[in-house]
Write an enzyme that holds these catalytic residues in place. Structure first.
Site, short mmCIF file in Angstrom:
data_model
loop_
_atom_site.label_atom_id
_atom_site.label_comp_id
_atom_site.label_asym_id
_atom_site.label_seq_id
_atom_site.Cartn_x
_atom_site.Cartn_y
_atom_site.Cartn_z
N GLY A 178 -79.84 37.07 62.60
CA GLY A 178 -80.82 36.68 63.62
C GLY A 178 -81.84 35.72 63.04
N SER A 179 -83.03 35.74 63.61
CA SER A 179 -84.04 34.76 63.20
C SER A 179 -84.76 35.18 61.92
CB SER A 179 -85.07 34.59 64.32
OG SER A 179 -85.83 35.77 64.42
N VAL A 182 -87.72 37.88 62.37
CA VAL A 182 -87.31 39.29 62.39
C VAL A 182 -86.71 39.67 61.03
CG1 VAL A 182 -85.87 41.00 63.54
CG2 VAL A 182 -87.04 39.28 64.89
N GLY A 183 -86.08 38.71 60.38
CA GLY A 183 -85.54 38.96 59.03
C GLY A 183 -86.63 39.48 58.09
N GLU A 200 -78.56 37.10 57.46
CA GLU A 200 -77.83 35.93 57.96
C GLU A 200 -78.75 35.25 58.97
OE1 GLU A 200 -74.79 34.79 57.16
OE2 GLU A 200 -74.25 36.36 55.74
N CYS A 234 -75.46 29.44 65.35
CA CYS A 234 -76.36 29.33 64.18
C CYS A 234 -76.01 28.14 63.30
CB CYS A 234 -76.33 30.62 63.37
SG CYS A 234 -74.68 31.06 62.82
P1 NAD Z 1 -83.50 37.90 66.90
O1 NAD Z 1 -84.03 37.90 65.57
O2 NAD Z 1 -84.45 37.76 68.07
O3 NAD Z 1 -82.64 39.24 67.23
C1 NAD Z 1 -81.60 39.71 66.40
C2 NAD Z 1 -81.61 41.22 66.36
O4 NAD Z 1 -82.87 41.66 65.87
C3 NAD Z 1 -81.40 41.92 67.69
O5 NAD Z 1 -80.48 42.98 67.53
C4 NAD Z 1 -82.77 42.42 68.05
O6 NAD Z 1 -82.75 43.61 68.81
C5 NAD Z 1 -83.39 42.67 66.72
N1 NAD Z 1 -84.84 42.54 66.77
C6 NAD Z 1 -85.55 41.64 67.50
N2 NAD Z 1 -86.87 41.80 67.29
C7 NAD Z 1 -87.00 42.82 66.42
C8 NAD Z 1 -88.13 43.46 65.79
N3 NAD Z 1 -89.38 43.08 66.05
N4 NAD Z 1 -87.88 44.47 64.93
C9 NAD Z 1 -86.63 44.86 64.66
N5 NAD Z 1 -85.53 44.28 65.21
C10 NAD Z 1 -85.70 43.29 66.09
O7 NAD Z 1 -82.52 36.75 66.80
P2 NAD Z 1 -81.73 36.13 67.97
O8 NAD Z 1 -82.64 35.42 68.93
O9 NAD Z 1 -80.89 37.22 68.53
O10 NAD Z 1 -80.86 35.04 67.19
C11 NAD Z 1 -81.32 33.71 66.99
C12 NAD Z 1 -81.43 33.35 65.53
O11 NAD Z 1 -80.38 33.95 64.79
C13 NAD Z 1 -81.31 31.87 65.25
O12 NAD Z 1 -82.24 31.52 64.25
C14 NAD Z 1 -79.91 31.72 64.71
O13 NAD Z 1 -79.69 30.60 63.92
C15 NAD Z 1 -79.75 32.99 63.97
N6 NAD Z 1 -78.34 33.32 63.82
C16 NAD Z 1 -77.81 33.32 62.57
C17 NAD Z 1 -76.46 33.59 62.40
C18 NAD Z 1 -75.82 33.62 61.05
O14 NAD Z 1 -74.68 34.06 60.97
N7 NAD Z 1 -76.47 33.17 60.00
C19 NAD Z 1 -75.68 33.87 63.52
C20 NAD Z 1 -76.28 33.89 64.76
C21 NAD Z 1 -77.61 33.62 64.91
#
Ligand code: NAD
Length: 424
Positions: A178-179, A182-183, A200, A234
């Site tokens: 994810g982003s 949140v990472g 990731e 991504c």
């Molecule tokens: P996100 O970070 O909003 O959400 C991803 C996960 O995190 C979800 O399951 C969500 O429920 C959880 N989450 C959200 N907020 C949280 C919090 N405050 N505390 C704990 N968990 C929480 O990301 P997104 O919008 O779903 O994805 C977009 C980003 O992910 C982009 O930056 C994209 O490039 C990246 N991405 C990376 C890859 C990769 O393989 N490297 C693949 C897909 C997306």
């Protein structure tokens, strides 16, 4: 989950292969249900949904099953003379209970491809799908318990409160996609238990185009990588750095490639996706103000549709250049030469992927040596992730750790050192 892992059952090769066979059965028997969920969540057409999600995961699974015994074989290590006679080897130990947190953009692939690696490595697994792809989340929550060992694999649905509660638990590894924002939250929560993480993440993946490249082929391949899933990938090309006079020559080819892929009325084309939600729609249309529109620019909030859009003459400090776009907008920026392109890339966060279209071996060498990115691909954006023997992951702001194929086994196992010296 922890009690199940404690029984040792998940460590058996037969259990691992059994779970992978069951997951394969799910993917083949329930492909239509998964495709329907992806259509509902993302307007993902069923062919694309099969190729990039269900089929992709089956390929990853088959590659793993083919090689698993060989990957798990203890690796002999040389012993220094002073310790002889003795035997040394490395065995891959399952970690225990693993948490997989998945995003919404490829919500099947990015939940289940890590699951393949975690099960193949002999772990118990908790999967947390994204609440922003609710139909897929519900499908996974309904289907995984029907096929897999429910004492060792659980799905927890939910948004921030549920994920926060999960992160309070002690896991042996957390695999997050994810982003970056949140990472950071995930890594902070993991630190409390000294739990290792794989992150990731995303970021802006540039495409360098040199004047000598075949611009028709280049434009077609950039457009295909960029506009699939309405740009919500991504590793989608984020922006183009066009060297010398390339920008003006590339523009008409990009417009033609979009027309060839999606026709004149992209809003009416069921093969083209929609934006995941209103928040992202508003964010993306807010980025459209910069530069000159080469093609696209149209949008419709009620359908969450944004045309595949190419922007030229974008100033490097425009908002569209300051954050990951993650949607169907492609800025093309002219740069005078390769040195300027390399400086531009190195002045920013390390990308998840860097792409280049060039006929020059010297350019390939320079980009390999002088830039840092999760992956570097010449001539074919995005598809490095479908080469199972290549690691997939970021570096710096685009993430830490890697997976796919044998790299998943490295991620979800501990490489345990064994030294065995006879007593007599
Ligand atoms: P996100 O970070 O909003 O959400 C991803 C996960 O995190 C979800 O399951 C969500 O429920 C959880 N989450 C959200 N907020 C949280 C919090 N405050 N505390 C704990 N968990 C929480 O990301 P997104 O919008 O779903 O994805 C977009 C980003 O992910 C982009 O930056 C994209 O490039 C990246 N991405 C990376 C890859 C990769 O393989 N490297 C693949 C897909 C997306």
């Amino acid at each position: 989950m922890r009690a199940t892992f404690g029984t040792g059952r998940t460590k058996e090769l037969s259990w691992r292969l059994g779970q992978l066979a069951a997951l394969r059965a799910l993917l083949t028997e329930e492909a239509e249900a998964l495709q329907a969920a992806l259509l509902a969540d993302l307007g993902k057409n069923p062919v694309e949904a099969y190729r990039a999600e269900v089929g992709f995961t089956i390929n990853e699974l088959d590659h793993t099953v083919t090689h698993l015994e060989e990957w798990l074989r203890p690796k002999p290590a040389a012993v220094p003379d002073a310790f002889l006679p003795a035997d040394a080897r490395v065995v891959r130990d399952p970690l225990g209970v693993v948490l997989i947190i998945a995003p919404w953009n490829y919500p099947v692939q990015l939940a289940l491809a890590p699951l393949v690696g975690a099960l193949a490595s002999g772990n118990a697994v908790v999967v947390k799908p994204s609440e922003l792809a609710p139909a897929t989340s519900a499908a996974l929550a309904g289907l995984l318990p029907k096929y897999l060992d429910t004492d060792a694999v659980a799905v927890v649905e939910g948004a921030v409160p549920e994920t926060t509660a999960l992160l309070e638990q002690r896991f042996d590894h957390i695999f997050y996609t994810g982003s970056g924002n949140v990472g950071r939250i995930v890594m902070t929560a993991a630190a409390k238990h000294l739990t290792p993480v794989t992150l990731e993440l995303g970021g802006k993946s540039p495409v360098v185009v040199e004047p000598g490249a075949d611009l028709e082929v280049t434009a077609r391949r950039i457009a295909r990588g960029k506009f699939a899933n309405a740009g919500q990938t991504c590793v989608a090309p984020d922006y183009v750095l066009a060297i010398g006079d390339t920008a003006a020559r590339l523009e008409p080819y990009l417009a033609a490639a979009v027309r060839e892929l999606y026709g004149d009325d992209t809003a009416a084309n069921p093969g083209y996706g929609k934006i995941v939600n209103d928040r992202n729609f508003d964010r993306l249309t807010g980025l459209l103000g910069a530069g000159r529109v080469v093609t696209g620019g149209g949008h419709d909030r009620s359908a969450r549709h944004i045309d595949p859009t190419v922007l030229a003459d974008v100033p490097p400090d425009a908002p569209v250049m300051s954050e990951e776009i993650f949607g169907p907008i492609l800025p093309v920026l002219p740069v005078p030469d390769l040195d300027a392109a390399i400086t531009f890339i190195n002045d920013r966060d390390k990308p998840l992927a860097l792409y280049a279209f060039t006929g020059s071996d010297r350019t390939k060498e320079r980009l390999t040596r002088e830039t840092s990115s999760g992956a570097l691909t010449f001539g074919l954006p995005v598809q490095h992730l479908a080469v199972p023997e290549l690691p997939f992951g970021g570096v710096g702001a685009s993430g830490m750790g890697r997976y796919h194929g044998e790299y998943s086994i490295d991620t979800f196992s501990h490489a345990k050192a064994i030294l065995d010296k006879p007593l007599d």
